[in-house]
Each structure stands twice: as C-alpha cells, then as structure tokens.
Design a protein around this motif. Structure first.
Motif, PDB file in Angstrom:
ATOM      1  N   LEU A 180       2.221  -0.060 -11.832  1.00 18.13           N
ATOM      2  CA  LEU A 180       1.223   0.687 -12.576  1.00 18.13           C
ATOM      3  C   LEU A 180       0.927  -0.025 -13.881  1.00 18.13           C
ATOM      4  CD1 LEU A 180      -0.389   3.409 -13.071  1.00 18.13           C
ATOM      5  CD2 LEU A 180       1.654   4.155 -14.291  1.00 18.13           C
ATOM      6  N   LYS A 181      -0.359  -0.143 -14.192  1.00 14.27           N
ATOM      7  CA  LYS A 181      -0.779  -0.646 -15.491  1.00 14.27           C
ATOM      8  C   LYS A 181      -1.488   0.496 -16.188  1.00 14.27           C
ATOM      9  CE  LYS A 181      -2.745  -4.707 -17.607  1.00 14.27           C
ATOM     10  NZ  LYS A 181      -3.409  -5.981 -17.335  1.00 14.27           N
ATOM     11  N   LYS A 182      -0.953   0.901 -17.331  1.00 10.95           N
ATOM     12  CA  LYS A 182      -1.483   2.072 -18.028  1.00 10.95           C
ATOM     13  C   LYS A 182      -2.873   1.804 -18.594  1.00 10.95           C
ATOM     14  CE  LYS A 182       2.887   4.153 -19.178  1.00 10.95           C
ATOM     15  NZ  LYS A 182       3.751   4.667 -20.215  1.00 10.95           N
ATOM     16  N   ARG A 183      -3.574   2.895 -18.851  1.00 11.73           N
ATOM     17  CA  ARG A 183      -4.923   2.848 -19.408  1.00 11.73           C
ATOM     18  C   ARG A 183      -4.878   2.264 -20.816  1.00 11.73           C
ATOM     19  NH1 ARG A 183      -8.330   6.017 -22.459  1.00 11.73           N
ATOM     20  NH2 ARG A 183     -10.434   6.224 -21.640  1.00 11.73           N
ATOM     21  N   LYS A 204      -3.188   0.905 -10.240  1.00 14.27           N
ATOM     22  CA  LYS A 204      -1.970   1.075  -9.459  1.00 14.27           C
ATOM     23  C   LYS A 204      -2.092   0.177  -8.230  1.00 14.27           C
ATOM     24  CE  LYS A 204       0.901   5.002  -8.230  1.00 14.27           C
ATOM     25  NZ  LYS A 204       0.878   6.448  -7.953  1.00 14.27           N
ATOM     26  N   ILE A 205      -1.095  -0.712  -8.027  1.00 15.14           N
ATOM     27  CA  ILE A 205      -1.156  -1.622  -6.899  1.00 15.14           C
ATOM     28  C   ILE A 205       0.146  -1.596  -6.112  1.00 15.14           C
ATOM     29  CG2 ILE A 205      -2.821  -3.205  -7.956  1.00 15.14           C
ATOM     30  CD1 ILE A 205      -0.474  -5.088  -8.567  1.00 15.14           C
ATOM     31  N   LEU A 206       0.045  -2.021  -4.866  1.00 11.41           N
ATOM     32  CA  LEU A 206       1.185  -2.151  -3.973  1.00 11.41           C
ATOM     33  C   LEU A 206       1.362  -3.629  -3.682  1.00 11.41           C
ATOM     34  CD1 LEU A 206       3.210  -0.953  -1.757  1.00 11.41           C
ATOM     35  CD2 LEU A 206       1.287  -1.237  -0.215  1.00 11.41           C
ATOM     36  N   VAL A 207       2.563  -4.154  -3.882  1.00 15.89           N
ATOM     37  CA  VAL A 207       2.895  -5.529  -3.541  1.00 15.89           C
ATOM     38  C   VAL A 207       3.967  -5.459  -2.468  1.00 15.89           C
ATOM     39  CG1 VAL A 207       3.784  -7.719  -4.379  1.00 15.89           C
ATOM     40  CG2 VAL A 207       2.371  -6.325  -5.866  1.00 15.89           C
ATOM     41  N   THR A 228       3.185 -12.395   1.576  1.00 19.13           N
ATOM     42  CA  THR A 228       3.087 -11.381   0.535  1.00 19.13           C
ATOM     43  C   THR A 228       1.626 -10.979   0.362  1.00 19.13           C
ATOM     44  OG1 THR A 228       2.961 -13.085  -1.153  1.00 19.13           O
ATOM     45  CG2 THR A 228       5.122 -12.161  -0.714  1.00 19.13           C
ATOM     46  N   PHE A 229       1.393  -9.711   0.057  1.00 18.07           N
ATOM     47  CA  PHE A 229       0.026  -9.240  -0.156  1.00 18.07           C
ATOM     48  C   PHE A 229       0.012  -8.173  -1.238  1.00 18.07           C
ATOM     49  CE2 PHE A 229       1.711  -6.338   2.980  1.00 18.07           C
ATOM     50  CZ  PHE A 229       1.172  -5.118   2.633  1.00 18.07           C
ATOM     51  N   GLU A 230      -1.183  -7.958  -1.782  1.00 15.47           N
ATOM     52  CA  GLU A 230      -1.427  -6.964  -2.822  1.00 15.47           C
ATOM     53  C   GLU A 230      -2.522  -6.040  -2.355  1.00 15.47           C
ATOM     54  OE1 GLU A 230      -2.696  -8.011  -6.869  1.00 15.47           O
ATOM     55  OE2 GLU A 230      -1.161  -9.550  -6.686  1.00 15.47           O
ATOM     56  N   GLU A 231      -2.371  -4.754  -2.663  1.00 15.38           N
ATOM     57  CA  GLU A 231      -3.384  -3.775  -2.300  1.00 15.38           C
ATOM     58  C   GLU A 231      -3.531  -2.767  -3.429  1.00 15.38           C
ATOM     59  OE1 GLU A 231      -3.166  -1.176   1.255  1.00 15.38           O
ATOM     60  OE2 GLU A 231      -3.307  -3.087   2.315  1.00 15.38           O
ATOM     61  N   LYS A 232      -4.755  -2.333  -3.665  1.00 19.07           N
ATOM     62  CA  LYS A 232      -4.971  -1.279  -4.657  1.00 19.07           C
ATOM     63  C   LYS A 232      -4.536   0.051  -4.076  1.00 19.07           C
ATOM     64  CE  LYS A 232      -8.888  -3.401  -6.962  1.00 19.07           C
ATOM     65  NZ  LYS A 232     -10.311  -3.269  -7.297  1.00 19.07           N
ATOM     66  N   CYS A 233      -3.933   0.888  -4.893  1.00 23.97           N
ATOM     67  CA  CYS A 233      -3.526   2.230  -4.478  1.00 23.97           C
ATOM     68  C   CYS A 233      -4.533   3.244  -5.008  1.00 23.97           C
ATOM     69  CB  CYS A 233      -2.142   2.572  -5.030  1.00 23.97           C
ATOM     70  SG  CYS A 233      -0.830   1.608  -4.319  1.00 23.97           S
ATOM     71  N   TYR A 234      -4.648   4.339  -4.306  1.00 24.50           N
ATOM     72  CA  TYR A 234      -5.550   5.419  -4.715  1.00 24.50           C
ATOM     73  C   TYR A 234      -4.952   6.141  -5.912  1.00 24.50           C
ATOM     74  CZ  TYR A 234      -8.072   9.816  -4.561  1.00 24.50           C
ATOM     75  OH  TYR A 234      -8.802  10.915  -4.883  1.00 24.50           O
ATOM     76  N   MET A 235      -5.761   6.315  -6.945  1.00 25.17           N
ATOM     77  CA  MET A 235      -5.318   7.031  -8.151  1.00 25.17           C
ATOM     78  C   MET A 235      -5.953   8.421  -8.123  1.00 25.17           C
ATOM     79  SD  MET A 235      -3.506   4.971 -10.287  1.00 25.17           S
ATOM     80  CE  MET A 235      -3.820   5.599 -11.907  1.00 25.17           C
ATOM     81  N   GLY A 236      -5.323   9.367  -7.472  1.00 24.31           N
ATOM     82  CA  GLY A 236      -5.904  10.672  -7.318  1.00 24.31           C
ATOM     83  C   GLY A 236      -5.413  11.708  -8.215  1.00 24.31           C
TER      84      GLY A 236
END
Length: 99
Positions: free
Chosen positions: A42-45, A80-83, A91-99
């Motif tokens: 997570l990278k904060k606002r 928010k990302i998933l590694v 290895t891969f990176e994906e964006k996560c849903y910020m709900g």
C-alpha cells in the motif's frame, strides 16, 4: 539442468528484490506470504499543496494547470498492489481494488 529448488530460490530472490525496491519507493507491506509467495503493498495518499500549485499556475499563465490536475486526480491517490510469483516462476504486479 537445474533443480527446482535452485529455480525457486532464484525466483524468491527476485521477488524479495522487487519488494525491497517498492518499499524504498514509499510502499508499505500490508500482507506477505512466503509460502505461496505473494505480498500486498500500500502506498498512502499524498497531500497536494494547492496554494503552491496555484502560484505556479499564475506564474506560468495557466500552463501548470494540466500538471496540477494530473497531480490532484492521479498521483495523489492511494495505491494498492499485489506482487507475486506465478506457476511458471515469473514475478508479476497487479493493481488491487480499493473499495
């Protein structure tokens, strides 16, 4: 031919280096699982200094407004990302849903 343990060790080292790189760029590890392996970061606002951007916008006769809108709408939001490592060992990176 390499054994599976050396391949997974190489992939785990690559996975760990990606996590270290992301944490150096401001991400925080929310969850990490070394058995599967995956991590949620997570990278904060970030706060936008609108007074400073308004002054720059006035000095540049409105040209800075494009960058100001981009900073406000895109760059300042939380991310928010998933590694993870997939079945093939990549290895891969994906964006996560910020709900």
């Amino acid at each position: 031919m390499k054994s599976n343990t050396s391949i997974t060790e190489e992939n785990f080292i690559k996975f760990s280096s990606i996590l270290e790189n992301k944490t150096n760029h401001g991400f925080i590890v929310l969850e990490r699982n070394d058995k599967l392996p995956f991590a949620i970061l997570l990278k904060k606002r970030q706060k936008v200094d609108h007074l400073f951007n308004f002054c720059i916008c006035c000095i540049t006769l409105g040209l800075w407004s494009i960058a100001w809108i981009y900073i406000t709408q895109v760059s300042s939001k939380a991310k928010k990302i998933l590694v993870a490592i997939d079945e093939d060992g990549n290895t891969f990176e994906e964006k996560c849903y910020m709900g």
